[in-house]
Design an enzyme around this catalytic site. Structure first.
Site, PDB file in Angstrom:
ATOM      1  CB  CYS A 112     128.386  24.100  18.963  1.00  0.00           C
ATOM      2  SG  CYS A 112     129.459  23.524  20.293  1.00  0.00           S
ATOM      3  CG  HIS A 254     129.388  27.909  18.363  1.00  0.00           C
ATOM      4  ND1 HIS A 254     128.988  27.909  19.683  1.00  0.00           N
ATOM      5  CD2 HIS A 254     130.407  27.011  18.286  1.00  0.00           C
ATOM      6  CE1 HIS A 254     129.725  27.058  20.361  1.00  0.00           C
ATOM      7  NE2 HIS A 254     130.593  26.498  19.547  1.00  0.00           N
ATOM      8  CG  ASN A 284     132.120  26.261  22.916  1.00  0.00           C
ATOM      9  OD1 ASN A 284     130.900  26.239  22.954  1.00  0.00           O
ATOM     10  ND2 ASN A 284     132.814  25.600  22.002  1.00  0.00           N
TER      11      ASN A 284
END
Length: 333
Positions: A112, A254, A284
């Site tokens: 990520c 993020h 996500n």
């Protein structure tokens, strides 16, 4: 004269298939309320047969080039932890499909944090004079590595791709990247992992099924690490730019979990309105998370030219990082 890497174009691409919380609840022991309360997510996109990380990356990259008003880039960097194949890298084929055969192209795997790591790498290539432009793409298809029976991970992750074109420019102009801060802690690598599929599992004689072929995450530990590391990274970047977090107009972090974003805001004592968020609609999306949020932030009018902006990520490795810029006048495609 000193050079800077300047953001000149933004592109985003999502697969067409939408999976709502109610649809997940038909197959798993979960509900819309359970997912929304714990993650802030209402829906996510997933790839269909025939699609892949590479195909999403191509579309996002094409749109970033169009946004910048060009069809050329000197280097292509793809941040992904779900490449089309373990070997070769996904980036060379993406570059060729964009008409960029012959340019340097490579992948970066930092989960990520991949997009921030890729931005830092691309900025270094530009400021060193190696190239005048880099197409940076964040793309992941985590739906392909999730346990179909795991309600937690399936509720959180979605597929997507986002991209930016960086060009050579001057340090003081809008869009110039600065204040890069990166870090890692491999002693905590077990918090976020896919145990099988690499040389460690293959050399052990243990089958992929025995080792664990699906993505795993230790949620509580990841939550605390993500909040601490992203907060520290944001503060380091702001200070590196001669500012404090309170001077920053917009934070594009993020999109891991709505509760993590809220906790970072609370830890810095800043209003949630300064934090761009699109997690409710896309989930996500790993390395695609930050560029997708950039595109949505501009489209929603939340992120505007002149905003002092900090981008920050946290992911497996563990890895984390942040970078800043004054948001330029660019229109995402």
């Amino acid at each position: 004269m000193s050079r800077a890497a300047v953001l000149a174009g933004v592109g985003a691409w999502l697969p067409e298939t939408v999976v709502t919380n109610d649809e997940l609840a038909r197959h798993l022991d979960t509900s819309d309320e359970w997912i929304l309360t714990r993650t802030g997510i209402r829906r996510r996109r997933v790839i269909a047969p025939g699609e892949s990380t590479g195909s999403l990356a191509v579309e996002a990259g094409r749109r970033a080039l169009k946004s910048a008003g060009t069809d050329e880039a000197g280097v292509v960097v793809v941040a992904t932890s779900t490449p089309d194949r373990p070997c070769p890298a996904t980036a060379p084929e993406v570059a060729s499909r964009l008409g960029l055969t012959g340019v340097p192209a490579f992948d970066i795997a930092a989960v990520c944090t991949g997009f921030v790591y890729a931005l830092g790498t691309a900025a270094g290539l530009i400021t060193s004079g190696m190239t005048d432009s880099v197409l940076v793409i964040g793309a992941d298809t985590f739906s392909t590595i999730l346990d179909p029976e795991d309600r937690t991970t399936r509720a959180v992750f979605g597929d997507g791709a986002g991209a930016v074109l960086l060009r050579a420019g001057e340090p003081g102009e809008p869009g110039a990247l600065g204040g890069l801060h990166l870090g890692s802690d491999g002693t905590r690598s077990e918090l976020i992992e896919v145990p099988a599929g690499g040389s460690r599992q293959r050399a052990s004689g243990i089958s992929a099924a025995e080792a664990g072929a699906y993505f795993t995450m230790r949620g509580k530990a990841v939550f605390s690490e993500a909040v601490r590391r992203m907060t520290d990274a944001v503060e380091a970047t702001a200070h590196g730019l001669g500012r404090t977090p309170g001077d920053v107009d917009r934070f594009v972090l993020h999109q891991a979990n709505a509760r993590i974003l809220a906790a970072v805001a609370d830890r810095m004592g800043l209003p949630a309105e300064r934090f761009v968020s699109n997690i409710a609609d896309v989930g996500n999306t790993v390395a695609a998370s930050i560029p997708l949020a950039l595109a949505d932030g501009v489209a929603d009018g939340v992120l505007r030219p002149g905003h002092h902006t900090v981008l920050a990520g946290f992911g497996g490795g563990l890895t984390w990082g942040a970078i800043g810029l004054v948001w330029p006048d660019v229109t995402p495609v």
